[in-house]
Scaffold this motif. Structure first.
Motif, PDB file in Angstrom:
ATOM      1  N   ASP A  47       0.785  -1.231   0.123  1.00 39.29           N
ATOM      2  CA  ASP A  47       0.032   0.001   0.140  1.00 39.29           C
ATOM      3  C   ASP A  47       0.690   1.268  -0.158  1.00 39.29           C
ATOM      4  O   ASP A  47       0.333   2.486   0.169  1.00 39.29           O
ATOM      5  N   ALA A  48       2.142   1.179  -0.016  1.00 40.91           N
ATOM      6  CA  ALA A  48       3.311   2.295   0.119  1.00 40.91           C
ATOM      7  C   ALA A  48       2.708   3.262  -1.216  1.00 40.91           C
ATOM      8  O   ALA A  48       2.578   4.230  -1.088  1.00 40.91           O
ATOM      9  N   ILE A  49       2.650   2.718  -2.420  1.00 41.46           N
ATOM     10  CA  ILE A  49       2.190   3.544  -3.638  1.00 41.46           C
ATOM     11  C   ILE A  49       1.345   2.588  -4.314  1.00 41.46           C
ATOM     12  O   ILE A  49       1.655   1.182  -4.535  1.00 41.46           O
ATOM     13  N   LEU A  50       0.164   3.011  -4.666  1.00 45.18           N
ATOM     14  CA  LEU A  50      -0.843   2.547  -5.590  1.00 45.18           C
ATOM     15  C   LEU A  50      -0.500   3.042  -7.026  1.00 45.18           C
ATOM     16  O   LEU A  50       0.140   3.818  -7.094  1.00 45.18           O
ATOM     17  N   ILE A  51      -1.544   2.793  -8.045  1.00 40.61           N
ATOM     18  CA  ILE A  51      -1.509   3.217  -9.360  1.00 40.61           C
ATOM     19  C   ILE A  51      -2.278   4.684  -9.254  1.00 40.61           C
ATOM     20  O   ILE A  51      -3.306   4.784  -8.924  1.00 40.61           O
ATOM     21  N   ARG A  52      -1.484   5.774  -9.293  1.00 39.19           N
ATOM     22  CA  ARG A  52      -1.859   7.036  -9.175  1.00 39.19           C
ATOM     23  C   ARG A  52      -2.804   7.372  -7.709  1.00 39.19           C
ATOM     24  O   ARG A  52      -3.296   7.999  -7.571  1.00 39.19           O
ATOM     25  N   GLY A  53      -2.035   6.653  -6.894  1.00 40.63           N
ATOM     26  CA  GLY A  53      -2.363   6.864  -5.592  1.00 40.63           C
ATOM     27  C   GLY A  53      -1.415   6.330  -4.634  1.00 40.63           C
ATOM     28  O   GLY A  53      -0.188   6.058  -4.871  1.00 40.63           O
ATOM     29  N   CYS A  54      -1.843   6.139  -3.159  1.00 42.15           N
ATOM     30  CA  CYS A  54      -1.140   5.747  -2.084  1.00 42.15           C
ATOM     31  C   CYS A  54      -2.237   5.129  -0.892  1.00 42.15           C
ATOM     32  O   CYS A  54      -3.253   5.466  -0.889  1.00 42.15           O
ATOM     33  N   GLY A  55      -1.361   4.305  -0.058  1.00 45.09           N
ATOM     34  CA  GLY A  55      -2.073   3.931   1.112  1.00 45.09           C
ATOM     35  C   GLY A  55      -2.371   5.222   1.874  1.00 45.09           C
ATOM     36  O   GLY A  55      -1.649   6.132   1.897  1.00 45.09           O
TER      37      GLY A  55
END
Length: 267
Positions: free
Chosen positions: A170-178
């Motif tokens: 969840d550190a980095i998502l696709i065009r997002g983050c946790g």
């Protein structure tokens, strides 16, 4: 019994039983799913929590790792593993999840020789507790653990030995983050983890997140540096964005976190 050599920079874990290297129908089928670098990768999806589970394997030795399994999908996962003729050595979590119960504990009972892995900083139980820089070996490949806290204290990103793939949790998502508003979350820490650790990987490195809510499956370091609407900002702007997300509490957090601390096994 297997010999285990555990050091600060190398976690060399040998299989509990020998694995045949003979060519089989499942071996030939599995090779269809190999990447250019030779490693075999399958990406699986659990729709309730929008969680991705990953299976990586050496197509020659059949040794494998499963990352972030979900309890409700262990039958699917174990069936696929058997169909592909794999020997799963490790069930590794990127962190102690709050939105689903890990399937790690149950998979251990379905896959003889499989051992659970999680960060030493997570506060959770597992057969093997690892730290930044430790390595999990499967066949001729290995995953290097990079500590990327911020979403939780115990978040790890697993990077393939040639730096071509990374599993970011969840550190980095696709065009997002946790999110950073519970479970030891810290926006400043997360920003620094991503910028100093994940964004230092090659620009072409493929990033596979633990979740996606928009129908996407993979991104790259270069894409996220350019287009991530949160992490492309300054630290101050990022903290302001995260402080004003106003997200609801995860539905399963009061059940999932205590269960996941116990490797997904509930009394």
């Amino acid at each position: 019994m297997a010999t285990i050599t555990l050091s600060r920079r190398l976690l060399l874990l040998l299989p509990l039983s020998p694995t045949s290297t003979s060519t089989s129908t499942s071996t030939m089928t599995a090779r269809k799913y190999s990447l250019a670098n030779g490693v075999m990768l399958r990406q699986l999806f659990e729709k309730v929590s929008s969680t991705y589970t990953y299976i990586l394997a050496d197509p020659h030795t059949r040794e494998a790792v499963i990352i972030d399994p979900v309890l409700e999908e262990v039958t699917r996962d174990s069936r696929l593993i058997h169909e592909l003729g794999l020997k799963v050595l490790y069930a590794a979590n990127t962190h102690c999840h709050a939105d689903h119960i890990t399937g790690t504990g149950v998979l251990k009972s379905l896959l003889p020789g499989c051992r659970s892995v999680i960060s030493r900083d997570s506060g959770a139980r597992a057969d093997i507790l690892i730290s930044d820089g430790d390595v999990i070996k499967f066949g001729s490949y290995y995953l290097r653990a990079i500590s990327t806290p911020g979403h939780t204290d115990g978040c790890l990103t697993y990077v393939l030995n040639d730096n071509s793939l990374a599993f970011t949790g969840d550190a980095i998502l696709i065009r997002g983050c946790g999110r950073t508003d519970f479970q030891q979350g810290s926006s400043k820490t997360l920003y620094e983890s991503v910028h100093k650790k994940i964004f230092s990987l090659p620009a072409s490195c493929l990033l596979y997140p633990a979740h996606d809510y928009t129908g996407q499956s993979v991104t790259t370091v270069e894409e996220e540096i350019r287009y991530n609407p949160r992490l492309s900002k300054t630290l101050e702007e990022f903290i302001h964005i995260m402080d004003n997300l106003n997200l609801p509490k995860p539905n399963l957090i009061d059940i999932a976190v205590p269960a996941n601390i116990q490797c997904g096994i509930q009394d």
